[in-house]
Design a protein around this motif. Sequence first.
Motif, PDB file in Angstrom:
ATOM      1  N   VAL A 133      -3.694 -10.696 -14.240  1.00  0.00           N
ATOM      2  CA  VAL A 133      -3.795 -10.334 -12.825  1.00  0.00           C
ATOM      3  C   VAL A 133      -4.176  -8.859 -12.693  1.00  0.00           C
ATOM      4  N   ALA A 134      -3.529  -7.990 -13.484  1.00  0.00           N
ATOM      5  CA  ALA A 134      -3.841  -6.558 -13.435  1.00  0.00           C
ATOM      6  C   ALA A 134      -5.279  -6.295 -13.860  1.00  0.00           C
TER       7      ALA A 134
ATOM      8  N   ALA B 127      -7.796  -8.408 -13.616  1.00  0.00           N
ATOM      9  CA  ALA B 127      -8.698  -8.941 -12.595  1.00  0.00           C
ATOM     10  C   ALA B 127      -8.890  -7.964 -11.437  1.00  0.00           C
ATOM     11  N   CYS B 128      -7.863  -7.175 -11.113  1.00  0.00           N
ATOM     12  CA  CYS B 128      -7.989  -6.260  -9.975  1.00  0.00           C
ATOM     13  C   CYS B 128      -8.100  -4.797 -10.421  1.00  0.00           C
ATOM     14  N   ALA B 129      -8.321  -4.548 -11.702  1.00  0.00           N
ATOM     15  CA  ALA B 129      -8.339  -3.176 -12.227  1.00  0.00           C
ATOM     16  C   ALA B 129      -9.382  -2.293 -11.545  1.00  0.00           C
ATOM     17  N   LYS B 130     -10.611  -2.765 -11.443  1.00  0.00           N
ATOM     18  CA  LYS B 130     -11.675  -1.936 -10.870  1.00  0.00           C
ATOM     19  C   LYS B 130     -11.397  -1.609  -9.405  1.00  0.00           C
ATOM     20  N   ALA B 131     -10.976  -2.602  -8.642  1.00  0.00           N
ATOM     21  CA  ALA B 131     -10.688  -2.383  -7.220  1.00  0.00           C
ATOM     22  C   ALA B 131      -9.488  -1.447  -7.044  1.00  0.00           C
ATOM     23  N   ALA B 132      -8.481  -1.580  -7.899  1.00  0.00           N
ATOM     24  CA  ALA B 132      -7.303  -0.709  -7.806  1.00  0.00           C
ATOM     25  C   ALA B 132      -7.660   0.726  -8.185  1.00  0.00           C
TER      26      ALA B 132
ATOM     27  N   LYS C  52      -2.260  -0.464  -6.156  1.00  0.00           N
ATOM     28  CA  LYS C  52      -1.973  -0.726  -7.566  1.00  0.00           C
ATOM     29  C   LYS C  52      -0.850  -1.744  -7.677  1.00  0.00           C
ATOM     30  N   MET C  53      -0.858  -2.490  -8.749  1.00  0.00           N
ATOM     31  CA  MET C  53       0.143  -3.532  -8.981  1.00  0.00           C
ATOM     32  C   MET C  53       1.477  -2.901  -9.364  1.00  0.00           C
TER      33      MET C  53
ATOM     34  N   ASP D 115      -9.487   0.506  -3.495  1.00  0.00           N
ATOM     35  CA  ASP D 115      -9.784  -0.557  -2.533  1.00  0.00           C
ATOM     36  C   ASP D 115      -8.572  -1.448  -2.270  1.00  0.00           C
ATOM     37  N   ILE D 116      -7.702  -1.565  -3.249  1.00  0.00           N
ATOM     38  CA  ILE D 116      -6.477  -2.351  -3.121  1.00  0.00           C
ATOM     39  C   ILE D 116      -5.334  -1.538  -3.722  1.00  0.00           C
TER      40      ILE D 116
END
Length: 124
Positions: free
Chosen positions: A43-44, A46-51, A58-59, A55-56
Motif C-alpha cells: 500500500v505504501a 502504491a502511493c509513494a509518488k503521490a505522498a 503520508k501513511m 498530493d495525498i
Amino acid sequence: MRAKEFITEQSNLPDRITKPLPATWVIPELQNQNAYLQYRFAVALACAKAARNGDIPKMDKDSVWGENQLVSGYMNPDIADDIDFALGEMGLKGKQLVTSKESEETSDTGIVSPLKGFKGYKRK
C-alpha cells in the motif's frame, strides 16, 4: 550423488536471472513470514509518488489494528466466545473490541426514505 552436490546457496544471482530483471531489489527488513507487513508495504509503495509530491497524506506507520489479527463478527455478533475458545486451544488469551458490537449507521447516512410508503410496504 549427494544432495549437497546439487543444492547450493548462492551469494549472487546468475546473469540469466539478473539481466532480464532490471531494478530488482531484495528488502531484508521485510521478511516473508509477515503477510500483514508485506500488505502495508505494498500500500505504501502504491502511493509513494503521490505522498512524496504532497498530493495525498503520508501513511501512518501504525494502524488502528496494531498489526494484529482481526476477526469481525459481521455475520455472527456472538463470535467472542468462539474467539476465546480458539485462543485457548492455542494456549493464548486476550482480545480487544475496537468497534461497537452491533452494526450501526454512521451519522452521515440517510435513514429516512424520500419515497412514500405504498400498499404492502409500510413506512415507519
